[in-house]
Structure formats: structure tokens, C-alpha cells
Motif scaffolding. Structure first.
Motif, PDB file in Angstrom:
ATOM      1  N   LEU A  84       0.876  -1.169   0.000  1.00  0.00           N
ATOM      2  CA  LEU A  84       0.000   0.000   0.000  1.00  0.00           C
ATOM      3  C   LEU A  84       0.913   1.219   0.000  1.00  0.00           C
ATOM      4  CD1 LEU A  84      -2.743   1.463   0.288  1.00  0.00           C
ATOM      5  CD2 LEU A  84      -2.453   1.272   2.777  1.00  0.00           C
ATOM      6  N   LEU A  85       0.946   1.938  -1.098  1.00  0.00           N
ATOM      7  CA  LEU A  85       1.838   3.083  -1.254  1.00  0.00           C
ATOM      8  C   LEU A  85       1.088   4.370  -0.941  1.00  0.00           C
ATOM      9  CD1 LEU A  85       4.757   3.808  -2.141  1.00  0.00           C
ATOM     10  CD2 LEU A  85       3.847   4.152  -4.456  1.00  0.00           C
ATOM     11  N   LEU A  86       1.490   5.031   0.147  1.00  0.00           N
ATOM     12  CA  LEU A  86       0.837   6.259   0.590  1.00  0.00           C
ATOM     13  C   LEU A  86       1.789   7.432   0.482  1.00  0.00           C
ATOM     14  CD1 LEU A  86      -0.966   4.977   3.827  1.00  0.00           C
ATOM     15  CD2 LEU A  86      -1.933   5.213   1.532  1.00  0.00           C
ATOM     16  N   ALA A  87       1.246   8.591   0.127  1.00  0.00           N
ATOM     17  CA  ALA A  87       2.058   9.795   0.031  1.00  0.00           C
ATOM     18  C   ALA A  87       2.405  10.343   1.406  1.00  0.00           C
ATOM     19  CB  ALA A  87       1.335  10.855  -0.785  1.00  0.00           C
ATOM     20  N   LYS A  88       1.605   9.999   2.429  1.00  0.00           N
ATOM     21  CA  LYS A  88       1.855  10.467   3.784  1.00  0.00           C
ATOM     22  C   LYS A  88       1.161   9.536   4.765  1.00  0.00           C
ATOM     23  CE  LYS A  88      -2.116  13.618   3.779  1.00  0.00           C
ATOM     24  NZ  LYS A  88      -2.580  15.010   3.976  1.00  0.00           N
ATOM     25  N   PHE A  89       1.463   9.699   6.032  1.00  0.00           N
ATOM     26  CA  PHE A  89       0.827   8.907   7.078  1.00  0.00           C
ATOM     27  C   PHE A  89      -0.651   9.264   7.164  1.00  0.00           C
ATOM     28  CE2 PHE A  89      -0.321   8.306  11.599  1.00  0.00           C
ATOM     29  CZ  PHE A  89      -0.085   6.950  11.696  1.00  0.00           C
ATOM     30  N   ASP A  90      -1.514   8.247   7.079  1.00  0.00           N
ATOM     31  CA  ASP A  90      -2.957   8.470   7.091  1.00  0.00           C
ATOM     32  C   ASP A  90      -3.604   7.319   7.849  1.00  0.00           C
ATOM     33  OD1 ASP A  90      -5.772   8.424   6.325  1.00  0.00           O
ATOM     34  OD2 ASP A  90      -5.259   9.850   4.738  1.00  0.00           O
ATOM     35  N   THR A  91      -4.046   7.583   9.093  1.00  0.00           N
ATOM     36  CA  THR A  91      -4.590   6.504   9.924  1.00  0.00           C
ATOM     37  C   THR A  91      -5.831   5.876   9.290  1.00  0.00           C
ATOM     38  OG1 THR A  91      -5.829   8.129  11.226  1.00  0.00           O
ATOM     39  CG2 THR A  91      -3.689   7.441  12.075  1.00  0.00           C
ATOM     40  N   ASP A  92      -6.684   6.671   8.661  1.00  0.00           N
ATOM     41  CA  ASP A  92      -7.915   6.124   8.071  1.00  0.00           C
ATOM     42  C   ASP A  92      -7.597   5.129   6.962  1.00  0.00           C
ATOM     43  OD1 ASP A  92      -9.442   7.662   9.781  1.00  0.00           O
ATOM     44  OD2 ASP A  92      -9.786   9.265   8.320  1.00  0.00           O
ATOM     45  N   LEU A  93      -6.673   5.491   6.081  1.00  0.00           N
ATOM     46  CA  LEU A  93      -6.314   4.596   4.976  1.00  0.00           C
ATOM     47  C   LEU A  93      -5.600   3.348   5.492  1.00  0.00           C
ATOM     48  CD1 LEU A  93      -5.116   7.140   2.251  1.00  0.00           C
ATOM     49  CD2 LEU A  93      -7.309   5.931   2.390  1.00  0.00           C
ATOM     50  N   ILE A  94      -4.783   3.507   6.509  1.00  0.00           N
ATOM     51  CA  ILE A  94      -4.068   2.352   7.055  1.00  0.00           C
ATOM     52  C   ILE A  94      -5.037   1.401   7.732  1.00  0.00           C
ATOM     53  CG2 ILE A  94      -2.353   1.602   8.751  1.00  0.00           C
ATOM     54  CD1 ILE A  94      -0.836   4.212   8.179  1.00  0.00           C
ATOM     55  N   VAL A  95      -5.947   1.921   8.563  1.00  0.00           N
ATOM     56  CA  VAL A  95      -6.927   1.058   9.243  1.00  0.00           C
ATOM     57  C   VAL A  95      -7.799   0.346   8.215  1.00  0.00           C
ATOM     58  CG1 VAL A  95      -8.950   1.034  10.754  1.00  0.00           C
ATOM     59  CG2 VAL A  95      -6.944   2.388  11.374  1.00  0.00           C
ATOM     60  N   ASP A  96      -8.214   1.054   7.189  1.00  0.00           N
ATOM     61  CA  ASP A  96      -9.028   0.420   6.140  1.00  0.00           C
ATOM     62  C   ASP A  96      -8.272  -0.721   5.468  1.00  0.00           C
ATOM     63  OD1 ASP A  96     -11.470   0.533   4.285  1.00  0.00           O
ATOM     64  OD2 ASP A  96      -9.797   0.696   2.864  1.00  0.00           O
ATOM     65  N   PHE A  97      -6.986  -0.503   5.191  1.00  0.00           N
ATOM     66  CA  PHE A  97      -6.174  -1.556   4.567  1.00  0.00           C
ATOM     67  C   PHE A  97      -6.089  -2.777   5.479  1.00  0.00           C
ATOM     68  CE2 PHE A  97      -2.050  -3.468   3.289  1.00  0.00           C
ATOM     69  CZ  PHE A  97      -2.292  -3.633   1.928  1.00  0.00           C
ATOM     70  N   LEU A  98      -5.979  -2.537   6.779  1.00  0.00           N
ATOM     71  CA  LEU A  98      -5.861  -3.643   7.728  1.00  0.00           C
ATOM     72  C   LEU A  98      -7.140  -4.467   7.812  1.00  0.00           C
ATOM     73  CD1 LEU A  98      -3.961  -1.914  10.694  1.00  0.00           C
ATOM     74  CD2 LEU A  98      -3.012  -3.303   8.848  1.00  0.00           C
TER      75      LEU A  98
END
Length: 535
Positions: free
Chosen positions: A241-255
Motif C-alpha cells: 500500500l503506497l501512501l504519500a503520507k501517514f494516514d490513519t484512516d487509509l491504514i486502518v481500512d487496509f488492515l
């Protein structure tokens, strides 16, 4: 010319991607901006970009620079450089223009690829270089395909999409990652294909990683933690998962959708990630390991995030020069309330702990950690003296002080030479002091590390001034020249005669730390929480 035996013995990361595209073409390599890209698609983009680099005249002797947030273009360019054997130097977009210019002076790239977001910063930095050493600036303009997905930028697109077939020695430098020097002057750690493949092989074994163990690449690609584990995941056939910056919402969704092998979370944002996890009731896929730098993390935060994820905490420390060895197999169980943070030695390296005379210390002794391992870097780019010094005697001298126990475990104690580690970023006091001393009212400056609840450590400045000067004025003076995380969080003004010095006249920082710990006193001026490392 390399011997036929040496050619037969080595592969590169360009070969790895090419093989992945052949044996698992439809497997997803990258999720970026809500869309999936397969290994076949990523390889095609990398090949196009490789041909473009050849057209631009890149060589295996001269690096290219990249100043960009994490992006599909950056990823394609990294693999393209690997395919043609051109070293890629990832530049830190958190730096100010003078710092960025200093970084480019170290590596002297011929080309500088820049995203739209950092165009002005890049042009400012390049203008500060001598005219005959200015790289050609190439803009990575965003592009979108008909299906709405990101597409390769026009600056890297090419009519050819087959592997260019350039022979690349596995000892050729693939990445140059900057690491601060003790004087504040950056050094470029050169990582070869051999080194990076060794890291992937060893860490996959130590962490028992599998193709289904995906990776969240939110930290900048100019950091070891991102590049090492992004490449490792692709070598195994996993998804990034390639993110431009730290994003808790996108990370939690990926998990909630994907398994993760190692979820990298820096000390300063552990609690923020824990809160986001606890606020989302959805069931999640397994995570094997979370976190990093346990020694710099609040113990309660370690317990909370491992409990929230049901994952062990990655209890290690690493260096750009050798990766996450030697404590690669050290983990804190989920929910545990650790009282000690001793680490196990990996069997894939040798370590010694030596005193200031270079003699091995006895059990329970303290000294500098020395390492031998296959993950070793290839030296500092254009800095033979620093390379010789750190590899004297055939061992890599880490500059880290540890305490060795009889059972072979060890405790991390800190840097042999004074350094501040704030939220995963390295800060050398001398660099900050040099900027402070340029202020016309500052007579003396000494920067120390002090505890911080969020970032583990932050810089604080003791100053002697000629006339009135405020913390706000100093922050305003330093901000154009120092990255935000390097700005002092606290200021104390004292008389020039109050600086504690040893017999040689050097300021004793540890005594200033003790003075800080005793609490506020007359003359304190605090900047507050508006400065500090940002993820």
C-alpha cells in the motif's frame, strides 16, 4: 570486465521485478490512490522509464536524484534505475533549500526528478549550487489513465516497454540514502543490489514473512524503513500500500482487507495509531509485527498498540548502513508490559562490543557495537575517509553504545557520539547550533536532547545572547534554514560563563541535560508544541 563466474553468481532487483512479472503477472504489486497495479503493469512502467533514463544519458557512475512524495512515478523510477544500473539518491523533502543543496553537493546527481509539490523547493536548492554542478531538473507531472488510475508521468513514458537488457553488477549501487554526519554534513550511504537482496532474504527469514504478508509504505521512500521493506515485499510477491503520507484512516481500512507482515509505526505516532484502531469496530486481518525503536517509545504505548492489533512489537534498532540487524529476531509479545528491552543477536551477523581502546568488553560491560554482515552497505558516496573510519579493522563501527549480557543479549544505551533521535529523524546538535550562531544577537549556543512525550526526544537550546531576543524570533530566523523537526522545542538563556566546559573547553552537554531535568528556572523561554517532527 567481470568474470563469467561472477556474472553467473549475481542477480539484481531489476531481475527480481522482471521475474515477478513473468511468474506472477496478475498478482497485485501496488495499491495506490485506491487502485491496484499488477507486477506486469509495474514492470512495464519500469521498463519504459528505464529506456527514458538511457535516452537522457544516465550512466552507472553518476546518480540521479529524486525529490518527491511516495508515488507510482517514484516507484517506477526506482526500478528503472535498478534496471540500467544508475544509483538513485532519494532526497528529503522535509529539508529547507540550503540543506537540500548540501545533500546534492554530496552526491552530485546529473538529473533531478521532482514532483509538482516540491518544484519550487527544488529550483531554490538547485540555484544555490555552482552553475557547473547543477542537475537538469525534470518534472514528474501527474498523469491519469482512461480508467481513472494514476498513469506513468509523460516525463518517463517511452515507446519501448521491453526490458532494456543492460548488464548490471550486483555490487553496483542501487540506492543512496542520506544519513547525517557528526558535523551535520550529510553522508550518502550507498546500498548495492547485493546488500538490499541480502536484507530481503535475511529479514524474510528472521520475521518469518510470506507472500501474503503485505506492507504499508507510508514513510518516505528516501528512508531505509520504506525502501528496504517495500523491495522485500515485492521480492516475496506481496502487495504494497503506497501512501504519500501517514494516514490513519487509509491504514486502518487496509488492515480490514489485507494481512500485514510489519506495520511500521514510529514512536511519536504510536498513540495516534492506537486511537484510530480502537475507534474502528471493523474486524481486521492479522498483523505479525508493529512498531520500531522500542528504546525510544513509551512502554505504555508499546503495550497499548500491541494489544489493539494482537501483534508483537518489533524490538530492534537499525542503521542505514546495515539495515535492521543485529536485533532482527527480537519481539515483545502482544499486550505485554515490558520492563526490559534486551535484544537477541541475529545469527546472520557477527557482533562485538568494544571499549574505547578497541578491546572486547566482558559480560555486563558497555561499549560500542561492531558488526559484520552480508547486508553491509558499500561505503559513503564520495567520502572514502568516512568509509575507512567506520569500517576500521574489518568491522562496521555503528556508533551505538550497548550493554552486553552473559547470554549474548544486549541493551541499547544510545549514540556513542551525541545525536538527537526525534520521531525517527536524526538531528545532530552542531548543525542546529551553527544556524543559531548566525543570528547577530546569539553569542553562544549549545543544543541538547530532552525527553518528549510524543517524539521521544526533541532538541532544546541553551543560549547566551547580546541584548533581547525571543524564542519566536529565533524560530523565525531558523525556520528557512532548518527542517521543522530540527527546530529547538525549548530555549533557555544563560550567561556565557554558565556553560559547563571540560578541560579542553568543550561544552558538556550531559551537564546541561541534568540542568534541564531539574526543571524550569528564571530565563526559560519555551516555544510550545508548534514545532517538532511530523510524520
Amino acid at each position: 570486465m567481470r568474470s563469467t563466474l561472477s556474472r553467473a553468481a549475481g542477480i539484481t532487483y531489476g531481475d527480481v521485478l522482471e521475474t515477478r512479472a513473468r511468474i506472477t503477472p496478475a498478482r497485485v504489486a501496488v495499491e495506490y490512490e485506491g487502485h491496484d497495479f499488477t507486477f506486469a503493469e509495474l514492470n512495464l512502467m519500469a521498463n519504459q522509464a528505464a529506456w527514458k533514463l538511457l535516452d537522457l544519458g544516465t550512466t552507472q557512475e553518476t546518480p540521479i536524484g529524486v525529490l518527491s512524495e511516495n508515488s507510482l512515478d517514484y516507484l517506477a523510477l526506482m526500478y528503472a534505475a535498478a534496471k540500467v544500473g544508475t544509483p538513485l539518491a532519494g532526497l528529503n523533502w522535509r529539508l529547507r533549500a540550503p540543506e537540500l543543496a548540501a545533500s546534492m553537493t554530496v552526491t552530485e546527481p546529473d538529473l533531478l526528478f521532482v514532483s509538482d509539490q516540491y518544484r519550487d523547493l527544488a529550483l531554490d536548492a538547485v540555484a544555490r549550487l555552482p552553475e557547473d554542478r547543477r542537475p537538469r531538473v525534470i518534472e514528474l507531472a501527474r498523469a491519469t489513465a482512461d480508467d481513472g488510475r494514476a498513469a506513468l508521468t509523460p516525463a518517463l513514458a517511452h515507446a519501448e516497454s521491453a526490458n532494456p537488457g543492460v548488464e548490471v553488477d550486483p555490487e553496483q549501487v542501487m540506492l543512496i540514502i542520506y544519513t547525517s554526519g557528526t558535523t551535520g554534513i550529510p553522508k550518502g550511504a550507498a546500498l548495492s543490489h547485493r546488500s538490499l537482496l541480502a536484507r530481503a532474504s535475511i529479514m524474510s527469514t528472521e520475521m518469518r514473512l510470506e507472500p501474503e504478508d503485505n506492507y504499508v509504505a507510508w514513510s518516505p521512500m528516501f528512508h531505509m524503513a520504506c525502501s528496504d521493506y517495500l523491495l522485500l515485499t515485492h521480492a516475496l510477491g506481496g502487495k504494497v500500500l503506497l501512501l504519500a503520507k501517514f494516514d490513519t484512516d487509509l491504514i486502518v481500512d487496509f488492515l480490514t482487507r489485507e494481512r500485514v507482515g510489519w506495520l511500521l509505526i514510529m514512536p511519536g505516532i504510536l498513540d495516534r495509531m492506537t486511537d484510530a484502531l480502537r475507534a474502528d469496530p471493523r474486524p481486521r486481518k492479522p498483523v505479525k509485527y508493529v512498531g520500531t525503536m522500542a528504546d525510544l517509545s513509551p512502554l505504555e504505548s508499546i503495550s497499548n498498540i500491541t494489544d489493539a492489533l494482537g501483534a508483537s512489537y518489533f524490538n530492534t534498532f537499525g542503521t542505514t548502513e546495515v539495515g535492521t540487524l543485529p536485533g532482527a529476531s527480537s519481539f515483545i509479545p502482544p499486550g505485554a508490559d515490558p520492563t526490559v528491552l534486551s535484544k537477541d543477536q541475529s545469527t546472520f551477523c557477527q557482533i562485538r562490543v568494544v571499549d574505547q581502546d578497541g578491546q572486547d568488553v566482558p559480560p555486563k560491560g558497555e561499549g560500542e557495537m561492531l558488526i559484520r554482515t552480508a547486508t553491509m552497505f558499500s561505503g559513503y558516496w564520495n567520502n572514502e575517509q568516512a568509509t575507512r573510519e567506520c569500517t576500521a579493522g574489518g568491522w562496521y563501527h555503528t556508533g551505538d553504545t550497548v550493554r552486553l549480557h552473559a547470554d549474548g543479549t544486549y541493551d541499547y544505551l544510545g549514540r556513542l557520539k551525541y545525536m538527537i533521535k526525534s520521531g525517527g529523524e536524526s538531528i545532530y546538535p552542531s548543525e542546529v547550533e551553527q544556524v543559531l550562531l548566525d543570528h547577530p544577537k546569539v553569542l553562544e549556543a549549545s543544543v541538547i536532547k530532552v525527553p518528549d512525550e510524543k517524539w521521544s526526544e526533541v532538541p532544546a537550546a541553551y543560549l547566551a545572547a547580546d541584548g533581547d531576543v525571543t524564542a519566536e524570533e529565533l524560530i523565525e530566523f531558523c525556520a528557512p534554514r532548518l527542517a521543522r523537526y530540527k527546530l529547538p522545542k525549548h530555549f533557555r538563556f544563560i550567561g556565557i560563563e554558565e556553560f559547563p566546559r571540560n578541560v579542553t573547553g568543550k561544552v558538556e552537554r550531559l551537564r546541561l541535560e541534568e540542568r534541564f531535568a531539574r526543571g524550569p528556572a528564571q530565563g526559560w523561554m519555551a516555544e510550545g508544541d508548534t514545532v517538532g517532527a511530523q510524520p
